[in-house]
Design a protein around this motif. Structure first.
Motif, short mmCIF file in Angstrom:
data_model
loop_
_atom_site.label_atom_id
_atom_site.label_comp_id
_atom_site.label_asym_id
_atom_site.label_seq_id
_atom_site.Cartn_x
_atom_site.Cartn_y
_atom_site.Cartn_z
N MET A 107 0.83 -1.21 0.00
CA MET A 107 0.00 0.00 0.00
C MET A 107 0.87 1.26 0.00
N VAL A 108 0.47 2.22 -0.84
CA VAL A 108 1.20 3.49 -0.93
C VAL A 108 0.18 4.63 -0.79
N VAL A 109 0.46 5.56 0.12
CA VAL A 109 -0.40 6.74 0.32
C VAL A 109 0.44 7.98 0.04
N ILE A 110 -0.08 8.86 -0.83
CA ILE A 110 0.65 10.07 -1.24
C ILE A 110 -0.13 11.30 -0.82
N GLY A 161 -4.11 21.22 -4.65
CA GLY A 161 -4.24 21.88 -5.95
C GLY A 161 -5.69 22.03 -6.35
N SER A 162 -5.92 22.25 -7.64
CA SER A 162 -7.28 22.45 -8.15
C SER A 162 -7.95 21.10 -8.42
N LYS A 163 -9.26 21.12 -8.61
CA LYS A 163 -10.00 19.91 -8.95
C LYS A 163 -9.54 19.36 -10.29
N LYS A 210 -11.46 11.30 0.67
CA LYS A 210 -12.14 12.52 1.11
C LYS A 210 -11.18 13.47 1.83
N MET A 211 -10.10 12.92 2.39
CA MET A 211 -9.12 13.76 3.08
C MET A 211 -8.07 14.33 2.11
N GLY A 212 -8.19 13.99 0.83
CA GLY A 212 -7.25 14.52 -0.15
C GLY A 212 -5.99 13.70 -0.32
N LEU A 213 -5.95 12.50 0.29
CA LEU A 213 -4.79 11.62 0.13
C LEU A 213 -4.98 10.73 -1.09
#
Length: 440
Positions: A310-313, A318-320, A348-351
């Motif tokens: 598993m990789v989380v970035i 930034g923009s949509k 939902k947290m932007g990750l």
């Protein structure tokens, strides 16, 4: 693509390059337990509910599923119970098929294999298999090239369809001889690291310092140049800095931004930072630009470091539209990765989430142990340095006593040891080195 294969007395190192760009690297002890290693282990216990046995060689525990036992091969398609296939205390010759990671045991099989250019030979395989790319007419022709005994098995690779019968028979004879040597020694490796790389990638040429590697690669009809001078190959030395950076947490991008890579036991967490980057007035557009540059660097680093799971970035905010472009580009880049990549997108947290097929241990797992350089990292550096010192008579190595058991006599140098942090403490004439040790 070009393969650079460097071998020292105890370590082999394969580096795949495209021009001056490093694409993939792997380094291991020659006798290290890895995929393809063949060894003898005793059945320690059986586990009926798992349908498997656990074996040990005294230092390492291995996991042997029922389907990978000789008893299952002999009775195929019927499957015996694990109690019928394994007896506690029995010694078995097995081959590692999957490295154990994060506390898991190495997975092994009794259906050991030896790979060639046209064939894969199974001394106990009992079946003849064919590449899916070979048509039925070709399969029928190949089935008549040679006879196998009842226990043997063979897989015809795609290339075998274009080979003449004599070449196939010669290769089978070589693989049989290699299998007999390993069975007698009760330890071995089915392929050198350079052979594995040559099969996984489209290798156009190879540079190596090892005679055995050249002999084996010549059989694969790959152009090989062997370095026979003193010291190390210049091509290998030029890659040292790039390889050393693969254990660093920070990877700098053009413009001053950077990527922070943190490997933990359960996943890899990557943080994208603007760093010294001077943003334009539109911060959203600047973030999108940095994110897209980081994307390519991240995927390159996952491949170079052999990071899987598993990789989380955590990309910059930034923009949509920028997030949509990242998702699209990540899928495009993931398809080109030699390992299977599953791209899930933003939470939902932007990750940003993805997973990458795990194949063996990562560079960090191999080269770092408890926050310090591992034995592989230490021996690799010292042995490369010793290759460059062969013009001298003697060398003084500073090493902890537990690490003074290497093949240090294979360099043609007189080696003296002193206790301390791993390093070359002194080199020169034999007399100068003896005086140095006495002064210590």
């Amino acid at each position: 693509m070009k393969l650079i294969y460097e071998r020292t007395p105890s370590i082999e190192r394969a580096m795949l390059v495209d021009g001056e760009r490093l694409l993939e690297v792997e380094e291991r002890f020659i006798d290290q337990l890895s995929v393809g290693t063949i060894l003898e282990a005793a059945v320690e216990r059986i586990h009926p509910s798992l349908g498997a046995a656990f074996l040990t060689d005294g230092a390492t525990t291995f996991f042997l599923p029922i389907a990978e036992t000789l008893k299952a091969l002999a009775s195929y398609p019927d499957v015996p119970t694990i109690g019928q296939a394994a007896v506690v205390g029995e010694k078995r010759l097995v081959q590692v098929t999957k490295e154990g990671i994060n506390g898991k045991h190495h997975k092994v099989t009794e259906n050991i294999r030896f790979g060639g250019r046209y064939l894969v030979y199974f001394p106990y395989g009992r079946r003849t298999l064919y590449s899916r790319k070979l048509d039925l007419v070709t399969q029928d022709r190949l089935s008549k090239v040679f006879d196998l005994n009842e226990a043997e098995g063979v897989l015809f690779r795609t290339e075998s369809g274009q080979a003449n019968p004599e070449a196939l028979r010669d290769e089978l004879a070589r693989l049989r001889a290699r299998a007999q040597d390993v069975a007698s020694a009760r330890f071995g490796q089915d392929e050198l690291l350079c052979e594995q790389f040559a099969r996984k990638h489209t290798v156009e040429s190879v540079t190596t310092n090892d005679a055995e590697a050249k002999r084996r690669l010549d059989l694969l009809e790959i152009p090989v140049e062997r370095f026979v001078g003193k010291g190390r190959m210049n091509e290998a030395r030029r890659l040292d800095d790039a390889i050393a950076k693969l254990t660093s947490r920070v990877v700098w991008l053009e413009g001053g931004a950077y990527v922070l890579i943190e490997q933990v036991e359960t996943m890899t967490v990557i943080d994208v930072n603007s760093g010294k980057n001077v943003a334009v007035k539109d911060k959203g557009r600047a973030a999108d630009t940095i994110n897209e540059a980081a994307l390519y660097t991240i995927m390159e680093q996952l491949r170079l470091r052999n990071i899987g799971g598993m990789v989380v970035i955590d990309f910059l905010r930034g923009s949509k539209d920028g997030q949509a472009r990242i998702l699209k580009k990540m899928k495009e880049v993931g398809v080109r990765d030699p390992r299977r990549v599953e791209v899930y997108g933003f939470t939902k947290m932007g990750l940003f989430e993805l997973s990458r097929e795990r194949t063996g241990r990562s560079i960090q797992d191999r080269m770092v142990r408890d926050g310090r350089p591992s034995k592989l990292a230490v021996f690799s550096k010292l042995e490369r340095d010793l290759l460059d010192l062969t013009a001298h008579e003697a060398v003084v190595l500073a090493l902890p006593p537990k690490w003074q058991d290497g093949e240090w006599d294979a360099f043609g140098l007189q080696i003296y040891f002193v206790d301390g942090e791993a390093d070359i403490a002194f080199f020169g004439t034999d007399e100068e080195c003896q005086n140095f040790v006495q002064r210590r």
